[in-house]
Design a protein around this motif. Structure first.
Motif, PDB file in Angstrom:
ATOM      1  N   GLY A 113       0.674  -1.290   0.092  1.00 44.87           N
ATOM      2  CA  GLY A 113       0.159  -0.071   0.054  1.00 44.87           C
ATOM      3  C   GLY A 113       0.796   1.256  -0.105  1.00 44.87           C
ATOM      4  O   GLY A 113       1.900   1.247  -0.051  1.00 44.87           O
ATOM      5  N   GLN A 123      -4.460   0.886   0.993  1.00 42.83           N
ATOM      6  CA  GLN A 123      -4.478  -0.227  -0.087  1.00 42.83           C
ATOM      7  C   GLN A 123      -5.710  -0.408  -0.980  1.00 42.83           C
ATOM      8  O   GLN A 123      -6.973  -0.159  -0.535  1.00 42.83           O
ATOM      9  N   CYS A 177      -3.363  -5.715  -6.046  1.00 42.37           N
ATOM     10  CA  CYS A 177      -3.264  -4.421  -5.379  1.00 42.37           C
ATOM     11  C   CYS A 177      -2.444  -3.469  -6.035  1.00 42.37           C
ATOM     12  O   CYS A 177      -1.210  -3.269  -5.732  1.00 42.37           O
TER      13      CYS A 177
END
Length: 228
Positions: free
Chosen positions: A98, A190, A218
């Motif tokens: 993130g 994230q 992600c």
């Protein structure tokens, strides 16, 4: 998954703020917490107090309110916790998935987009997220999630799953080290395409073996935040 990235880039007005600290272009500064930053060799990052002093000094010296960065950054700061360490280098989780935004405890956290509360949880492992909120979003027919970690305990006390939120609405506040996993105050933000059945938690740090999957699942949160 290409369609997901295209949706983030073309269907959402950016940049988006997830902190109640307006970005003037000067008060947000990039920070390097990677394993290659030799300055950190002189900082006891196993101590939240010493680590906090480093972050505070960095903000002060840069005349900034927020220090940001960390996507796909290999870090040594996770070595202090058994939550991340495994038997070998392939399974040790040390690559951050993130963007971290380092600032003061109590700073208000804002919803990145319209959505609803998917789940929340206090992840209490040493070095973990602490109180965490996951929001579910629908954009251009695509469902995905945003995760907000290292919050205050009060942030999750009165939440309800399914509760609707608006973009920019205050949904939480940043926690202190004693509740946020023992880190200097910051937000871990994230983007997640597939939660894989997780609730109130999702890996925020990967090992090298699984990195290709997590890079796809992600994507870089800067696609929304526009910080660099």
């Amino acid at each position: 998954m290409k369609l997901f990235s295209e949706t983030l880039n073309t269907s959402i007005i950016k940049p988006i703020s997830v902190l109640d600290i307006p970005n003037t272009g000067e008060n947000y500064v990039a920070i390097d917490l990677s394993e290659t930053n030799t300055v950190l060799d002189q900082v006891d990052v196993s101590s939240s107090e010493k680590f906090s002093q480093y972050i505070e000094s960095y903000l002060t010296s840069n005349k900034a309110d927020v220090a940001f960065g960390g996507y796909l950054e290999p870090r040594n700061i996770y070595k202090r916790s058994l939550h991340f360490n495994q038997e070998d280098n392939l399974t040790e989780r040390n690559i951050h998935l993130g963007i971290d935004l380092w600032c003061s405890a109590g700073t208000a956290v804002q919803a990145a987009l319209d959505g609803e509360v998917h789940s929340f949880k206090n992840n209490t492992n040493f070095g973990d997220y602490g109180p965490t909120i996951i929001l579910k979003h629908q954009v251009a027919g695509i469902e995905f999630y945003t995760l907000y970690g290292h919050l205050s305990l009060e942030s999750i006390e009165n939440l309800k799953e399914g509760e609707k939120v608006k973009q920019g609405e205050c949904i939480a506040a940043l926690g202190e080290p004693k509740v946020n996993g023992d880190y200097p105050p910051h937000l871990h933000f994230q983007i997640i395409k597939d939660l894989q059945g997780s609730e109130g938690d999702y890996p925020g740090v990967s090992n090298i073996r699984d990195l290709d999957f997590y890079m796809t699942n992600c994507p870089d949160p800067n696609q929304l935040l526009g910080l660099y």
